[in-house]
Design a protein around this motif. Structure first.
Motif, short mmCIF file in Angstrom:
data_model
loop_
_atom_site.label_atom_id
_atom_site.label_comp_id
_atom_site.label_asym_id
_atom_site.label_seq_id
_atom_site.Cartn_x
_atom_site.Cartn_y
_atom_site.Cartn_z
N PRO A 1 0.82 -1.22 0.00
CA PRO A 1 0.00 0.00 0.00
C PRO A 1 0.85 1.27 0.00
O PRO A 1 2.01 1.26 0.39
CB PRO A 1 -0.80 -0.13 1.29
N ASP A 2 0.22 2.32 -0.41
CA ASP A 2 0.88 3.63 -0.46
C ASP A 2 0.80 4.28 0.92
O ASP A 2 -0.17 4.97 1.24
CB ASP A 2 0.19 4.50 -1.51
N LEU A 3 1.82 4.08 1.73
CA LEU A 3 1.83 4.60 3.09
C LEU A 3 1.97 6.13 3.12
O LEU A 3 1.59 6.77 4.10
CB LEU A 3 2.95 3.95 3.89
N TYR A 4 2.51 6.69 2.06
CA TYR A 4 2.60 8.15 1.99
C TYR A 4 1.20 8.76 1.96
O TYR A 4 0.95 9.80 2.56
CB TYR A 4 3.36 8.55 0.73
N PRO B 1 8.02 4.22 11.66
CA PRO B 1 8.75 5.48 11.84
C PRO B 1 9.41 6.03 10.59
O PRO B 1 9.56 7.25 10.46
CB PRO B 1 9.79 5.12 12.92
N SER B 2 9.84 5.19 9.68
CA SER B 2 10.47 5.71 8.46
C SER B 2 9.53 6.66 7.73
O SER B 2 9.97 7.67 7.16
CB SER B 2 10.89 4.56 7.54
N MET B 3 8.23 6.39 7.77
CA MET B 3 7.24 7.24 7.12
C MET B 3 6.53 8.17 8.10
O MET B 3 6.32 9.35 7.81
CB MET B 3 6.20 6.39 6.40
N LEU B 4 6.14 7.66 9.28
CA LEU B 4 5.20 8.39 10.13
C LEU B 4 5.83 9.08 11.34
O LEU B 4 5.11 9.73 12.10
CB LEU B 4 4.11 7.43 10.61
N ARG C 1 -5.74 12.66 16.65
CA ARG C 1 -5.83 11.29 17.16
C ARG C 1 -4.88 10.36 16.42
O ARG C 1 -4.22 9.52 17.03
CB ARG C 1 -7.27 10.80 17.06
N ALA C 2 -4.83 10.50 15.11
CA ALA C 2 -3.93 9.67 14.33
C ALA C 2 -2.48 9.95 14.71
O ALA C 2 -1.68 9.02 14.91
CB ALA C 2 -4.14 9.92 12.84
N VAL C 3 -2.14 11.22 14.84
CA VAL C 3 -0.77 11.59 15.20
C VAL C 3 -0.39 11.02 16.56
O VAL C 3 0.71 10.46 16.74
CB VAL C 3 -0.62 13.12 15.18
N ARG C 4 -1.29 11.13 17.53
CA ARG C 4 -1.01 10.59 18.87
C ARG C 4 -0.79 9.08 18.81
O ARG C 4 0.10 8.54 19.48
CB ARG C 4 -2.14 10.93 19.84
N GLN D 1 -3.27 11.83 4.69
CA GLN D 1 -4.63 11.93 5.22
C GLN D 1 -4.67 12.07 6.74
O GLN D 1 -5.65 12.57 7.28
CB GLN D 1 -5.43 10.70 4.79
N GLY D 2 -3.60 11.61 7.41
CA GLY D 2 -3.66 11.60 8.87
C GLY D 2 -2.75 12.55 9.60
O GLY D 2 -2.89 12.73 10.80
N HIS D 3 -1.82 13.21 8.90
CA HIS D 3 -0.80 13.99 9.62
C HIS D 3 -1.36 15.21 10.34
O HIS D 3 -0.71 15.76 11.24
CB HIS D 3 0.33 14.40 8.67
N ASP D 4 -2.55 15.67 9.94
CA ASP D 4 -3.16 16.80 10.64
C ASP D 4 -4.35 16.37 11.49
O ASP D 4 -5.14 17.20 11.94
CB ASP D 4 -3.56 17.89 9.65
#
Length: 274
Positions: free
Chosen positions: A166-169, A192-195, A180-183, A174-177
């Motif tokens: 899948p395209d993790l980028y 961690p390499s991506m997120l 809840r997703a960030v936490r 969609q979640g970086h802002d």
């Protein structure tokens, strides 16, 4: 680290609407061409991790072998066509599995005499602590080739479907802002390499994310080529990378693994009869 890949493969058999509602023919015999056994290989996505809203494996929701009505897995759709597969769907996918684990899982599929095999693997190879720790493209391809060779030797008549990573980028986009997703990503140190540092907007942070995305694209190129080299019994499916995942299709515990609806989307995207 919570890992998995939204990478998937499948082969199957279904009517035009893809609902799995079709039944064996009027004589009661299984529909021609539908397998009587199957095996699913891969990582935590195929294992159903997190799909029940808890931090654990939930196999009933697996897109490949699950039994939950809401998912309508490959197994459920095949079962509607061939009752002989009942109880003969084996899920050898394991959380944290990387491409190097594929050959071992393939050996299990051979022991089970699977007639149909799904493969979804590669996200964990990209989800390293740093970009330097990602599996090399050559190393990834070697592991995939060893796994497929094991299947071809032990199950020469089985049908194989290999799905894309899948395209993790896109998940980061969609979640970086989303607070809840960030936490969740930070709490579980997810991919961690991506997120890592999801809110960072520096050139270095963006370059890191692009590097991971490029590596996933390279993995997908190798998966496609390996499947092509396998021969006519292997089908390559790029739908997982192309479709991506929205936040409403991942669970609200780690905001990474598909929820039941996401698993259903995977089943629908990867199931086809040829």
């Amino acid at each position: 680290m919570v890992l998995a890949s939204l990478a998937v493969f499948a082969l199957a058999c279904e009517g035009a609407d893809g609902t799995g509602a079709a039944n064996p023919d009027s004589t009661g015999k299984p529909a021609k061409g539908y397998p009587s056994s199957m095996a699913a290989l891969g990582d935590s996505i195929t294992a159903g991790f997190g799909s029940c809203g808890a931090f654990l494996v939930c196999g009933r929701n697996s897109w490949a072998t699950g039994t939950a009505d809401a998912v309508d897995s490959h197994y459920a759709r095949i079962l509607a066509k061939n009752p002989r597969i009942k109880g003969n769907a084996h899920n050898y996918a394991r959380p944290g599995a990387e491409a190097r684990d594929l050959a071992g899982q393939a050996a299990q599929a051979v022991d089970a005499k699977a007639q149909y095999v799904t493969i979804l693997i590669g996200a964990n190879d990209a989800c390293a602590a740093t970009t330097a720790g990602m599996t090399s493209v050559a190393g990834f391809r070697g592991s995939i080739d060893r796994g497929l060779a094991r299947l071809k030797k032990g199950l020469p008549k089985a049908n194989i479907v290999v799905a894309s990573v899948p395209d993790l980028y896109r998940l980061w986009q969609q979640g970086h802002d989303n607070p809840r997703a960030v936490r969740a990503w930070q709490r579980f140190k997810t991919c961690p390499s991506m997120l890592a540092d999801p809110a960072a907007t520096t050139e270095a942070a963006e370059a890191r994310r692009r590097q991971v995305r490029d590596r996933i694209k390279d993995y997908n190129d190798e998966l496609r080529q390996a499947c092509d080299a396998y021969g006519k019994r292997c089908r390559w499916d790029d739908d997982v990378f192309e479709a991506g995942f929205s936040l409403d299709l991942v669970n609200q515990v780690d905001y990474f693994h598909p929820n039941a609806e996401g698993q259903a989307e995977l089943a629908d995207a990867t199931y086809s009869f040829k």
